[in-house]
Design a protein around this motif. Structure first.
Motif, PDB file in Angstrom:
ATOM      1  N   SER A  10      43.217  24.730   8.489  1.00  0.00           N
ATOM      2  CA  SER A  10      42.089  23.848   8.156  1.00  0.00           C
ATOM      3  C   SER A  10      42.186  22.542   8.931  1.00  0.00           C
ATOM      4  O   SER A  10      43.206  22.236   9.545  1.00  0.00           O
ATOM      5  CB  SER A  10      42.077  23.550   6.645  1.00  0.00           C
TER       6      SER A  10
ATOM      7  N   TYR B 105      53.412   7.970   2.378  1.00  0.00           N
ATOM      8  CA  TYR B 105      52.808   8.673   3.523  1.00  0.00           C
ATOM      9  C   TYR B 105      52.868   7.811   4.787  1.00  0.00           C
ATOM     10  O   TYR B 105      53.262   8.281   5.860  1.00  0.00           O
ATOM     11  CB  TYR B 105      51.368   9.015   3.171  1.00  0.00           C
TER      12      TYR B 105
ATOM     13  N   THR C 115      38.603  16.076   6.250  1.00  0.00           N
ATOM     14  CA  THR C 115      39.392  17.314   6.135  1.00  0.00           C
ATOM     15  C   THR C 115      39.817  17.522   4.663  1.00  0.00           C
ATOM     16  O   THR C 115      39.733  16.587   3.856  1.00  0.00           O
ATOM     17  CB  THR C 115      40.684  17.255   6.969  1.00  0.00           C
TER      18      THR C 115
ATOM     19  N   GLU D  17      46.378  28.767   0.839  1.00  0.00           N
ATOM     20  CA  GLU D  17      45.312  28.512   1.812  1.00  0.00           C
ATOM     21  C   GLU D  17      44.895  29.785   2.556  1.00  0.00           C
ATOM     22  O   GLU D  17      44.246  29.718   3.602  1.00  0.00           O
ATOM     23  CB  GLU D  17      45.782  27.456   2.823  1.00  0.00           C
TER      24      GLU D  17
END
Ligand code: NAD
Ligand code: MG
Length: 298
Positions: free
Chosen positions: A63, A203, A238, A88
């Motif tokens: 993806s 992150y 996304t 996924e």
């Protein structure tokens, strides 16, 4: 809407510029269920034979950005293996059907990159399936938005660092002895390495680590004839963003604060990943490439 990657048009208008509806999926999210569905270049990317005969492993290839890279690499002539999480599978099957329908070779290898053992097996399986490996494009990433450091559990911290940083060490260590001279490694950092958001503390720290890792490794591997570069995306539409990567209230404004006043689409990153994989970039190593809608890396 973009209909042709190579036709000149105003980049402000190339994709939608209004904000997104609030939406939330459980991690890791499926591209096929997003509204609107992101554009990974399915209908637009045209290959020019730039990766003919090459063999590429792409993580996060189901993806978003990784899918755009997978489509571009396959259409440029490379054999392809992609990694993703078992949950996924629907996105991965959509991609497989698309590319196999075009006569391309794609091997699906689902596994969890937070596990060293799986990272080692992933490289070996990709090498065996393609009978070689000379492009390693590491796109998978874990992003969990949190308002405060006090909400970040040790479990989250360990998962985010394992997927975003440790897996790079594990995968590259296993791949190195398999690489021919001329192989290319591409990592995926972020604008967050330079302009970190308050809500992406752990992150952002991993994306800064990826920058240093990439540039150090590039210097280490240059004498062996292996190039290493990083791509630093800005806000791209996304699944990561709708499955916990952004706070729900941030989605309507997502990407609107860039000079181009919109978020990017995964398809807009394919070209730089192709360039860095291909021999065209033979004098490019230890570099960082922003695809940010005009936000500067400083
Ligand atoms: P995405 O959700 O489409 O891709 C992320 C992928 O990471 C998932 O598809 C999944 O396969 C993989 N992944 C996550 N945890 C995993 C695990 N434990 N094991 C195996 N795979 C795992 O979203 P994307 O935006 O295309 O993300 C691709 C990369 O781009 C990530 O590294 C992300 O940090 C980076 N990035 C994205 C943006 C953005 O705005 N979308 C901005 C900067 C950087
Ligand atoms: Mg995915």
């Amino acid at each position: 809407m973009n209909t042709d990657t190579f036709a000149i048009q105003n980049p402000v208008d190339e994709y939608r510029s209004e904000g997104y509806e609030k939406q939330r999926q459980p991690f890791p999210g499926l591209q096929r269920e997003m509204e609107p569905v992101p554009d990974s270049g399915e209908a637009t990317y045209t290959g020019r034979g730039r990766l003919q005969g090459r063999k590429a492993l792409v993580t996060g290839g189901d993806s978003g950005i990784g899918r755009a890279v997978a489509i571009a690499y396959a259409r440029e002539g490379a054999d392809l293996a992609i990694n993703y999480l078992p949950s996924e599978e629907a996105d991965a099957q959509d991609l497989k059907n698309l590319l196999e329908g075009e006569g391309r070779n794609i091997t699906l290898i689902p596994s969890n990159l937070a596990d060293e053992h799986f990272c080692i097996k992933l490289v070996d399986r990709a090498f065996d399936a393609m009978k070689g490996l000379d492009i390693l494009t590491l796109v998978a990433g874990r992003q969990v938005a949190t308002k405060s450091i006090e909400e970040i559990t040790t479990d989250q911290l360990e998962e985010v660092f394992a997927v975003n940083v440790y897996s790079l060490f594990w995968i590259i260590k296993q791949a190195l002895p398999l690489f021919p001279e001329g192989a290319s490694i591409i990592t995926t950092s972020s604008i967050q390495a330079f302009d970190p958001s308050a809500t992406l503390l752990d992150y952002a720290a991993t994306k800064g680590a990826i920058k240093a890792f990439t540039q150090s490794l590039a210097k280490q591997l240059a004498p062996r004839g292996i190039r290493v570069n990083a791509v630093a995306p800005g806000p791209i539409w996304t699944p990561i963003q709708v499955s916990g990567g952004q706070l729900l209230e941030a989605l309507p404004e997502f990407g609107q604060d860039t000079p181009l006043k919109r978020s990017g689409q995964p398809a807009e990153l394919a070209g730089i990943y192709v360039f860095l994989a291909s021999q065209e970039s033979s004098y490019v190593t230890a570099q960082f490439f922003g695809v940010t809608g005009g936000k500067t890396l400083a």
